[in-house]
Design a protein around this motif. Structure first.
Motif, PDB file in Angstrom:
ATOM      1  N   ARG A 410       0.923  -1.639  -0.457  1.00 10.20           N
ATOM      2  CA  ARG A 410      -0.300   0.191  -0.053  1.00 10.20           C
ATOM      3  C   ARG A 410       1.046   1.235   0.259  1.00 10.20           C
ATOM      4  N   SER A 411       1.825   1.418   1.209  1.00 15.67           N
ATOM      5  CA  SER A 411       2.505   2.841   0.552  1.00 15.67           C
ATOM      6  C   SER A 411       3.483   2.498  -0.884  1.00 15.67           C
ATOM      7  N   ALA A 412       3.911   1.726  -1.095  1.00 14.53           N
ATOM      8  CA  ALA A 412       4.352   1.503  -2.491  1.00 14.53           C
ATOM      9  C   ALA A 412       3.838   2.396  -3.429  1.00 14.53           C
ATOM     10  N   GLN A 413       2.446   1.790  -3.539  1.00 13.15           N
ATOM     11  CA  GLN A 413       1.405   2.230  -4.742  1.00 13.15           C
ATOM     12  C   GLN A 413       0.563   3.565  -4.418  1.00 13.15           C
ATOM     13  N   GLU A 414       0.318   3.016  -3.353  1.00 16.75           N
ATOM     14  CA  GLU A 414      -0.977   4.523  -3.447  1.00 16.75           C
ATOM     15  C   GLU A 414       0.114   5.947  -2.853  1.00 16.75           C
ATOM     16  N   PHE A 415       1.476   5.852  -1.974  1.00 19.65           N
ATOM     17  CA  PHE A 415       2.146   6.681  -1.850  1.00 19.65           C
ATOM     18  C   PHE A 415       3.201   6.533  -2.116  1.00 19.65           C
ATOM     19  N   GLY A 416       4.173   6.038  -2.833  1.00 21.37           N
ATOM     20  CA  GLY A 416       5.058   5.901  -3.849  1.00 21.37           C
ATOM     21  C   GLY A 416       6.254   5.976  -2.869  1.00 21.37           C
ATOM     22  N   VAL A 417       6.124   5.436  -2.040  1.00 18.13           N
ATOM     23  CA  VAL A 417       7.616   4.678  -0.951  1.00 18.13           C
ATOM     24  C   VAL A 417       7.649   3.920  -0.289  1.00 18.13           C
ATOM     25  N   ILE A 418       8.960   3.040  -0.761  1.00 20.85           N
ATOM     26  CA  ILE A 418       8.792   1.145   0.444  1.00 20.85           C
ATOM     27  C   ILE A 418      10.738   1.811   1.038  1.00 20.85           C
ATOM     28  N   TRP A 419       9.825   1.005   1.747  1.00 21.90           N
ATOM     29  CA  TRP A 419      11.060   0.782   3.422  1.00 21.90           C
ATOM     30  C   TRP A 419      11.066  -0.752   3.309  1.00 21.90           C
ATOM     31  N   THR A 420      11.854  -1.510   4.754  1.00 20.86           N
ATOM     32  CA  THR A 420      11.315  -2.451   4.514  1.00 20.86           C
ATOM     33  C   THR A 420      10.981  -3.106   6.479  1.00 20.86           C
ATOM     34  N   PRO A 421      10.015  -3.682   5.878  1.00 20.89           N
ATOM     35  CA  PRO A 421       9.470  -4.491   7.111  1.00 20.89           C
ATOM     36  C   PRO A 421      10.241  -5.317   8.247  1.00 20.89           C
ATOM     37  N   MET A 422      10.455  -5.126   9.925  1.00 22.82           N
ATOM     38  CA  MET A 422      11.974  -5.052  10.779  1.00 22.82           C
ATOM     39  C   MET A 422      11.210  -6.692  11.048  1.00 22.82           C
ATOM     40  N   THR A 423       9.899  -6.841  10.424  1.00 15.83           N
ATOM     41  CA  THR A 423       9.872  -8.515  10.878  1.00 15.83           C
ATOM     42  C   THR A 423      10.661  -9.370  10.310  1.00 15.83           C
ATOM     43  N   TYR A 424      11.574  -8.644   8.493  1.00 17.70           N
ATOM     44  CA  TYR A 424      12.412  -9.864   8.395  1.00 17.70           C
ATOM     45  C   TYR A 424      13.260  -9.933   9.256  1.00 17.70           C
ATOM     46  N   PHE A 425      13.866  -9.123  10.540  1.00 18.03           N
ATOM     47  CA  PHE A 425      15.279  -9.291  11.127  1.00 18.03           C
ATOM     48  C   PHE A 425      15.157  -9.921  11.991  1.00 18.03           C
ATOM     49  N   TYR A 426      13.955 -10.016  13.089  1.00 19.88           N
ATOM     50  CA  TYR A 426      13.152 -11.330  14.003  1.00 19.88           C
ATOM     51  C   TYR A 426      13.743 -12.710  13.605  1.00 19.88           C
ATOM     52  N   PRO A 427      14.762 -13.430  14.272  1.00 18.33           N
ATOM     53  CA  PRO A 427      14.658 -14.321  13.732  1.00 18.33           C
ATOM     54  C   PRO A 427      13.564 -15.315  15.151  1.00 18.33           C
ATOM     55  N   GLY A 428      13.583 -14.936  15.945  1.00 20.36           N
ATOM     56  CA  GLY A 428      12.558 -15.308  17.170  1.00 20.36           C
ATOM     57  C   GLY A 428      11.141 -15.240  17.033  1.00 20.36           C
ATOM     58  N   GLY A 429      10.572 -14.278  15.976  1.00 20.87           N
ATOM     59  CA  GLY A 429       9.588 -13.794  15.672  1.00 20.87           C
ATOM     60  C   GLY A 429       9.348 -11.576  16.024  1.00 20.87           C
ATOM     61  N   GLY A 430       8.792 -11.126  15.758  1.00 21.90           N
ATOM     62  CA  GLY A 430       8.658  -9.958  16.799  1.00 21.90           C
ATOM     63  C   GLY A 430       9.558  -8.918  15.755  1.00 21.90           C
ATOM     64  N   GLY A 431       9.135  -7.246  15.908  1.00 25.64           N
ATOM     65  CA  GLY A 431       9.045  -6.580  14.509  1.00 25.64           C
ATOM     66  C   GLY A 431       7.934  -6.080  14.126  1.00 25.64           C
ATOM     67  N   ALA A 432       6.645  -6.753  14.762  1.00 24.66           N
ATOM     68  CA  ALA A 432       5.851  -6.263  13.872  1.00 24.66           C
ATOM     69  C   ALA A 432       5.415  -4.967  13.673  1.00 24.66           C
ATOM     70  N   HIS A 433       5.802  -4.048  14.372  1.00 25.21           N
ATOM     71  CA  HIS A 433       5.275  -2.347  14.408  1.00 25.21           C
ATOM     72  C   HIS A 433       6.340  -1.723  14.363  1.00 25.21           C
ATOM     73  N   GLY A 434       7.667  -1.955  13.106  1.00 25.23           N
ATOM     74  CA  GLY A 434       8.537  -1.461  13.294  1.00 25.23           C
ATOM     75  C   GLY A 434       8.937  -1.406  11.625  1.00 25.23           C
ATOM     76  N   ILE A 435       9.538  -0.659  11.068  1.00 29.98           N
ATOM     77  CA  ILE A 435       9.642  -0.006   9.571  1.00 29.98           C
ATOM     78  C   ILE A 435      11.828   0.154   9.608  1.00 29.98           C
ATOM     79  N   ARG A 436      12.524  -0.700   9.178  1.00 31.67           N
ATOM     80  CA  ARG A 436      13.881   0.126   9.026  1.00 31.67           C
ATOM     81  C   ARG A 436      13.708   0.420   7.668  1.00 31.67           C
ATOM     82  N   LEU A 437      14.447   2.265   7.683  1.00 34.35           N
ATOM     83  CA  LEU A 437      14.315   3.398   6.878  1.00 34.35           C
ATOM     84  C   LEU A 437      16.062   3.348   6.416  1.00 34.35           C
ATOM     85  N   SER A 438      16.743   3.309   4.944  1.00 32.88           N
ATOM     86  CA  SER A 438      17.534   3.335   4.786  1.00 32.88           C
ATOM     87  C   SER A 438      18.179   4.500   4.463  1.00 32.88           C
ATOM     88  N   THR A 439      19.573   5.341   4.490  1.00 30.16           N
ATOM     89  CA  THR A 439      19.266   6.752   3.916  1.00 30.16           C
ATOM     90  C   THR A 439      20.156   6.693   3.030  1.00 30.16           C
TER      91      THR A 439
END
Length: 465
Positions: A410-439
């Motif tokens: 939705r962020s990419a399609q409707e607002f034209g901005v892409i980020w990374t879900p933090m859930t990718y980085f939690y091997p034991g689960g977690g990060g559901a409410h976090g986003i990573r920004l690379s600058t």
């Protein structure tokens, strides 16, 4: 016999010349199709979500090319000069000649398979002494195909059975957890607090693993400007971590790719303070020289004693494993990086002075723009907050909604901005409410526009709850 077509052809066979239309050959008998491979019959790692993360992000980027992407953890292209590669190669070839190598020696060094452990280890050792105060013999270094191969080699050497465990600071770089998954290595996450790692949490995890009858072998951590969280370990925590590792007999896998592309004087590496050979240092030239070289290294000066009492280095054992994985690291890649090291007198920090300034400016600009579009009162009302890294490529934002793949679309399609879900980085689960920004990969104009789009997305997504 049936004929089709028009015109005349001549088919010449043994003792036969035939003229006239070409006959149609009978169709081969239909055979049953080969049974397709079932994914369930392949190694379980190919079904692991961690191996799909980069593919999904690439698909989103290609699907929405006009979107501004805070996802790639890449160096900024503006510091690369096409001609510089040739200058680096020339500098290294001249260096070999100055060291007494004959034209035949140089040709062999460039065109043939090189030493498995690498042919520029001395230059890397010199650079580590000059830049990081890491004083180790060249023999303790293995040059690898990026830091990713270094991780694979170290895990393969250290993990000997199903009861051996790799501890990882969580959230964690997906490269190490992906490598562990490929090798069937059990990982136990040690979750960071908001200000980073707490050694008491690590010690509790070590004791818990022993209580389960398992053996913690090593702890992986990025002490400086971590990927993905952006946190930096304090001087006190570094000292505590070294003492803890020595006391419990585990190794620390120190991965620090962002130190020399960050502004300001860095804190000492763990390896520079390692008096008990508890730290295996993972290095990469992807951020400091250029990622296309795919060149990394591992410092493994731990003594290894064999059954006869002979003592060698862990680096020797890693080189044996490497000989069965990639054989050796590209001589051309090593030459290009070596030329850069020579040109900078071994001080990669000086080579990257302008880049470090740029990345520092990009981080500060992103934080400033976030504060402009989501001022304190507004973000407190929404339940939004972020950390403020002093360097590196990444920062993390906590949001009041689930920041999952569907939200990213939705962020990419409707607002034209892409980020990374933090859930990718939690091997034991977690990060559901976090986003990573690379600058790191964006221009100032893209940062300004991208953060405005991101703020609008956060506002809209928060209202959906």
């Amino acid at each position: 016999m049936t004929f089709t077509g028009a015109g005349t052809v001549a088919d010449i066979g043994p003792g036969l010349i035939r003229t006239g239309p070409r006959p149609v050959e009978p169709a081969p008998a239909r055979t049953s199709a080969a049974r397709p491979l079932r994914k369930s019959e392949l190694h379980a790692s190919v079904r692991a979500p961690v191996l799909d993360t980069m593919t999904f992000l690439n698909e989103i980027t290609h699907r929405y090319p006009e979107a501004i992407s805070f996802a790639p953890g890449r160096p900024y292209d503006g510091f690369f000069d096409n001609e510089q590669i040739f200058a680096h190669l020339r500098r290294y070839l001249d260096h070999l000649a100055e060291q007494g190598s004959s034209p035949q020696d140089i040709r062999t060094a460039m065109y043939q398979y090189g030493p498995t452990a690498g042919q520029i280890r001395e230059l890397i050792a010199d650079s580590l002494r000059a830049d990081e105060r890491i004083d180790v013999p060249a023999e303790s270094i293995v040059v690898t195909v990026g830091a990713q191969e270094a991780m694979l080699l170290v895990l393969r050497a250290l993990i000997t059975g199903p009861d051996d465990v790799l501890l990882v600071s969580s959230p964690c770089y997906v490269g190490i957890t992906g490598a562990a998954r490929l090798l069937d290595v059990a990982t136990t996450p040690v979750e960071e607090r908001e200000d980073g790692l707490c050694c008491a949490d690590l010690e509790a995890a070590i004791r818990a693993e022993h209580a389960r009858g398992r053996r913690p072998r090593a702890f992986y951590v990025v002490p400086d400007h971590s990927n993905p969280s952006g946190t930096t370990m304090s001087r006190r925590t570094r000292a505590e971590l070294l003492e803890l590792a020595t006391r419990h007999g585990i190794l620390i896998l120190e991965d620090s790719p962002y130190r020399l592309v960050s502004p300001g004087p860095p804190l000492p590496t763990l390896k520079s303070q390692d008096r008990a050979h508890t730290v295996v240092h993972l290095g990469s030239f992807s951020k400091t020289v250029f990622p296309g070289a795919r060149l990394g290294f591992v410092v493994a000066d731990q003594p290894v004693v064999d059954d006869t009492g002979r003592t060698g280095l862990l680096a020797d054992e890693l080189a044996k494993i490497k000989s069965m994985v990639t054989v050796n690291t590209s001589s051309l890649s090593q030459a290009a990086v070596a030329g850069a090291l020579l040109a900078a007198g071994g001080r990669i920090s000086e080579l990257n002075e302008a880049a470090a300034g740029y990345y520092g400016d990009a981080m500060r600009a992103t934080l400033r723009e976030l504060d402009t579009h989501l001022p304190r009162d507004r973000r407190e009302a929404l339940g939004v907050r972020w950390n403020e890294p002093t360097g590196g490529f990444f920062l993390t934002v906590r949001v009041p909604f689930r920041a999952d793949n569907e939200a990213l679309i939705r962020s990419a399609q409707e607002f034209g901005v892409i980020w990374t879900p933090m859930t990718y980085f939690y091997p034991g689960g977690g990060g559901a409410h976090g986003i990573r920004l690379s600058t790191s990969y964006l221009t100032p104009a893209q940062i300004t526009e991208g953060t405005a789009r991101l703020a609008r997305f956060i506002e809209a997504e928060s209202a959906r709850r």
